[in-house]
Design a protein around this motif. Structure first.
Motif, PDB file in Angstrom:
ATOM      1  N   GLY A   1       0.833  -1.186   0.000  1.00 35.45           N
ATOM      2  CA  GLY A   1       0.000   0.000   0.000  1.00 35.45           C
ATOM      3  C   GLY A   1       0.872   1.242   0.000  1.00 35.45           C
ATOM      4  N   TRP A   2       0.407   2.318   0.668  1.00 32.10           N
ATOM      5  CA  TRP A   2       1.191   3.557   0.710  1.00 32.10           C
ATOM      6  C   TRP A   2       1.708   3.875   2.108  1.00 32.10           C
ATOM      7  N   ARG A   3       1.482   2.980   3.054  1.00 33.71           N
ATOM      8  CA  ARG A   3       1.960   3.214   4.413  1.00 33.71           C
ATOM      9  C   ARG A   3       3.174   2.363   4.795  1.00 33.71           C
ATOM     10  N   HIS A   4       3.303   1.176   4.186  1.00 32.54           N
ATOM     11  CA  HIS A   4       4.263   0.205   4.688  1.00 32.54           C
ATOM     12  C   HIS A   4       5.205  -0.306   3.606  1.00 32.54           C
ATOM     13  N   PHE A   5       6.379  -0.775   4.071  1.00 36.72           N
ATOM     14  CA  PHE A   5       7.351  -1.429   3.196  1.00 36.72           C
ATOM     15  C   PHE A   5       7.727  -2.760   3.828  1.00 36.72           C
ATOM     16  N   VAL A   6       7.768  -3.807   3.001  1.00 37.78           N
ATOM     17  CA  VAL A   6       8.057  -5.158   3.482  1.00 37.78           C
ATOM     18  C   VAL A   6       9.335  -5.675   2.842  1.00 37.78           C
ATOM     19  N   THR A   7      10.276  -6.111   3.667  1.00 37.63           N
ATOM     20  CA  THR A   7      11.495  -6.758   3.197  1.00 37.63           C
ATOM     21  C   THR A   7      11.419  -8.237   3.545  1.00 37.63           C
ATOM     22  N   THR A   8      11.733  -9.103   2.577  1.00 38.89           N
ATOM     23  CA  THR A   8      11.672 -10.547   2.795  1.00 38.89           C
ATOM     24  C   THR A   8      13.078 -11.144   2.744  1.00 38.89           C
ATOM     25  N   GLU A   9      13.398 -11.870   3.813  1.00 38.98           N
ATOM     26  CA  GLU A   9      14.639 -12.639   3.894  1.00 38.98           C
ATOM     27  C   GLU A   9      14.240 -14.108   3.771  1.00 38.98           C
ATOM     28  N   PHE A  10      14.518 -14.696   2.616  1.00 37.55           N
ATOM     29  CA  PHE A  10      14.045 -16.045   2.350  1.00 37.55           C
ATOM     30  C   PHE A  10      14.806 -17.065   3.196  1.00 37.55           C
TER      31      PHE A  10
ATOM     32  N   ARG B   1       8.603  -7.919  12.993  1.00 34.12           N
ATOM     33  CA  ARG B   1       9.188  -8.993  12.195  1.00 34.12           C
ATOM     34  C   ARG B   1       8.228 -10.163  12.266  1.00 34.12           C
ATOM     35  N   ALA B   2       7.994 -10.831  11.132  1.00 35.51           N
ATOM     36  CA  ALA B   2       7.028 -11.926  11.108  1.00 35.51           C
ATOM     37  C   ALA B   2       7.473 -13.011  10.155  1.00 35.51           C
ATOM     38  N   THR B   3       7.018 -14.227  10.434  1.00 38.64           N
ATOM     39  CA  THR B   3       7.199 -15.355   9.513  1.00 38.64           C
ATOM     40  C   THR B   3       5.816 -15.749   8.994  1.00 38.64           C
ATOM     41  N   GLY B   4       5.774 -16.768   8.159  1.00 39.60           N
ATOM     42  CA  GLY B   4       4.493 -17.277   7.700  1.00 39.60           C
ATOM     43  C   GLY B   4       4.086 -16.764   6.338  1.00 39.60           C
ATOM     44  N   PRO B   5       2.901 -17.193   5.875  1.00 37.64           N
ATOM     45  CA  PRO B   5       2.435 -16.847   4.536  1.00 37.64           C
ATOM     46  C   PRO B   5       1.903 -15.416   4.469  1.00 37.64           C
ATOM     47  N   GLY B   6       1.531 -15.011   3.277  1.00 40.21           N
ATOM     48  CA  GLY B   6       0.973 -13.672   3.098  1.00 40.21           C
ATOM     49  C   GLY B   6       2.045 -12.660   2.793  1.00 40.21           C
ATOM     50  N   PRO B   7       1.666 -11.515   2.235  1.00 39.76           N
ATOM     51  CA  PRO B   7       2.646 -10.512   1.824  1.00 39.76           C
ATOM     52  C   PRO B   7       3.459  -9.924   2.967  1.00 39.76           C
ATOM     53  N   ALA B   8       2.920  -9.964   4.181  1.00 37.01           N
ATOM     54  CA  ALA B   8       3.649  -9.449   5.341  1.00 37.01           C
ATOM     55  C   ALA B   8       3.889 -10.532   6.383  1.00 37.01           C
ATOM     56  N   GLY B   9       3.627 -11.793   6.051  1.00 32.86           N
ATOM     57  CA  GLY B   9       3.775 -12.883   7.001  1.00 32.86           C
ATOM     58  C   GLY B   9       2.491 -13.116   7.780  1.00 32.86           C
ATOM     59  N   THR B  10       2.618 -13.788   8.927  1.00 32.23           N
ATOM     60  CA  THR B  10       1.466 -14.058   9.786  1.00 32.23           C
ATOM     61  C   THR B  10       1.175 -12.813  10.604  1.00 32.23           C
ATOM     62  N   VAL B  11       0.219 -12.013  10.113  1.00 31.31           N
ATOM     63  CA  VAL B  11      -0.086 -10.728  10.732  1.00 31.31           C
ATOM     64  C   VAL B  11      -1.575 -10.449  10.599  1.00 31.31           C
ATOM     65  N   ALA B  12      -2.124  -9.725  11.562  1.00 31.64           N
ATOM     66  CA  ALA B  12      -3.521  -9.279  11.518  1.00 31.64           C
ATOM     67  C   ALA B  12      -3.535  -7.767  11.724  1.00 31.64           C
TER      68      ALA B  12
ATOM     69  N   ALA C   1     -17.577 -12.514  11.399  1.00 35.44           N
ATOM     70  CA  ALA C   1     -16.723 -13.644  11.047  1.00 35.44           C
ATOM     71  C   ALA C   1     -15.268 -13.292  11.355  1.00 35.44           C
ATOM     72  N   PRO C   2     -14.480 -14.238  11.873  1.00 34.62           N
ATOM     73  CA  PRO C   2     -13.068 -13.971  12.146  1.00 34.62           C
ATOM     74  C   PRO C   2     -12.348 -13.518  10.869  1.00 34.62           C
ATOM     75  N   GLU C   3     -11.482 -12.538  11.020  1.00 34.16           N
ATOM     76  CA  GLU C   3     -10.810 -11.989   9.851  1.00 34.16           C
ATOM     77  C   GLU C   3      -9.466 -11.403  10.257  1.00 34.16           C
ATOM     78  N   ALA C   4      -8.484 -11.493   9.347  1.00 32.47           N
ATOM     79  CA  ALA C   4      -7.162 -10.939   9.623  1.00 32.47           C
ATOM     80  C   ALA C   4      -7.062  -9.477   9.224  1.00 32.47           C
ATOM     81  N   GLY C   5      -7.840  -9.061   8.230  1.00 26.11           N
ATOM     82  CA  GLY C   5      -7.667  -7.731   7.683  1.00 26.11           C
ATOM     83  C   GLY C   5      -6.383  -7.658   6.867  1.00 26.11           C
ATOM     84  N   ARG C   6      -6.192  -6.544   6.210  1.00 27.16           N
ATOM     85  CA  ARG C   6      -4.975  -6.303   5.443  1.00 27.16           C
ATOM     86  C   ARG C   6      -4.431  -4.926   5.794  1.00 27.16           C
TER      87      ARG C   6
END
Length: 283
Positions: free
Chosen positions: A95-104, A126-137, A214-219
């Motif tokens: 988006g326009w608020r955040h930047f994500v760096t991935t260390e594979f 810092r997060a691991t897991g799937p999704g563009p930012a990892g396991t995050v809500a 309904a349970p939701e993580a949001g983006r």
């Protein structure tokens, strides 16, 4: 008003006396974007993203580093608002608020993502897991002014010593201004073997749970709305919902109520074999 820029990229491939191939590359790109203020006013920005990576024929993975400079282009002269650098080989705007760096991850380890604010470079989590930012809500109170947001993130990247004492990962809760809490997710009993359980690290999922929703993580761009918080009500009134951490199979690991803008560990529902321990913010 007009702004323009250019940048150079570089690569090198060499073979050492031992026959090992070493390949390095440095690429720079520009990411123009628009930042919106609390009243919706637009402001032009540009992020200059430099990616440096190295590959070796005698090693796995592609270690690298991402460096970012963010400039405000609202005036005739560009003004730097943020500069940061993180380990990784991939970096993108969220988006326009955040930047994500991935260390594979290497050798079955989970990918590690670091999420920062574009406006000031602050590391949110810092997060691991799937999704563009990892396991995050992500959560926001749509009626609150000024804007009120919260995030929760799970980091399952641990060393062997932490795992041997029963630690599985760290669950953090915070705002754009600060990390409010950090909890260690643990096994109730110390593991009998050294093979690390990376289920939550690779496939964990976080969701907000609110009555009649309904349970939701949001983006990051469209956080989960928590209604009932409006006007100038203090953040201490944030509550009435819970945070649920699921493993890759959808099985409950922990569910923690949120009251007074805190994760209430003493009222948490724990999945079979799990426990929680509060951590300091500096650990």
């Amino acid at each position: 008003m007009r702004h323009a820029g250019s940048a150079a990229s570089f690569y090198e491939v060499r073979r050492g006396a031992d026959g090992v191939l070493v390949m390095t590359a440095r690429n720079t790109r520009f990411e123009p974007f628009t930042r919106y203020g609390d009243r919706g006013q637009p402001a032009p920005r540009v992020a200059t993203v430099t990616t440096e990576v190295t590959q070796r024929s005698d090693a796995e993975g592609t270690p690298g580093r991402i460096s970012v400079v963010v400039e405000d282009l609202s005036a005739a002269v560009a003004r730097r608002v943020a500069a940061f650098s993180d380990p990784g080989s991939e970096g993108v705007l969220l988006g326009w608020r955040h930047f994500v760096t991935t260390e594979f991850g290497c050798c079955a380890a989970p990918n590690v993502r670091r999420v920062r604010l574009l406006e000031n470079g602050r590391l949110l989590f810092r997060a691991t897991g799937p999704g563009p930012a990892g396991t995050v809500a992500w959560m926001e109170a749509p009626n609150a002014r000024p804007r009120l947001t919260r995030w929760a993130a799970y980091d399952g990247a641990l060393d062997q010593a932490a795992y041997r004492r029963g630690a599985i990962g760290v669950l953090a809760y915070g705002s754009e201004a600060e990390t409010i809490q950090r909890l260690e997710v643990r096994y109730r009993e110390q593991p009998e073997h050294d093979a690390m359980d990376l289920n939550l690290g690779h496939g964990g999922r976080l969701v907000w749970v609110q009555p009649e929703h309904a349970p939701e993580a949001g983006r990051a761009e469209t956080p989960f709305p928590i209604w009932g918080l409006d006007g100038g009500r203090p953040s201490a009134e944030i509550g009435g919902f819970s945070l649920r951490l699921l493993d890759g199979d959808g099985t409950l690991a922990v569910e923690i109520p949120v009251e007074g803008d805190r994760l209430v560990v003493g009222r948490a529902t724990l999945g079979a074999g799990f426990s929680l321990e509060a951590l300091g913010l500096d650990r």
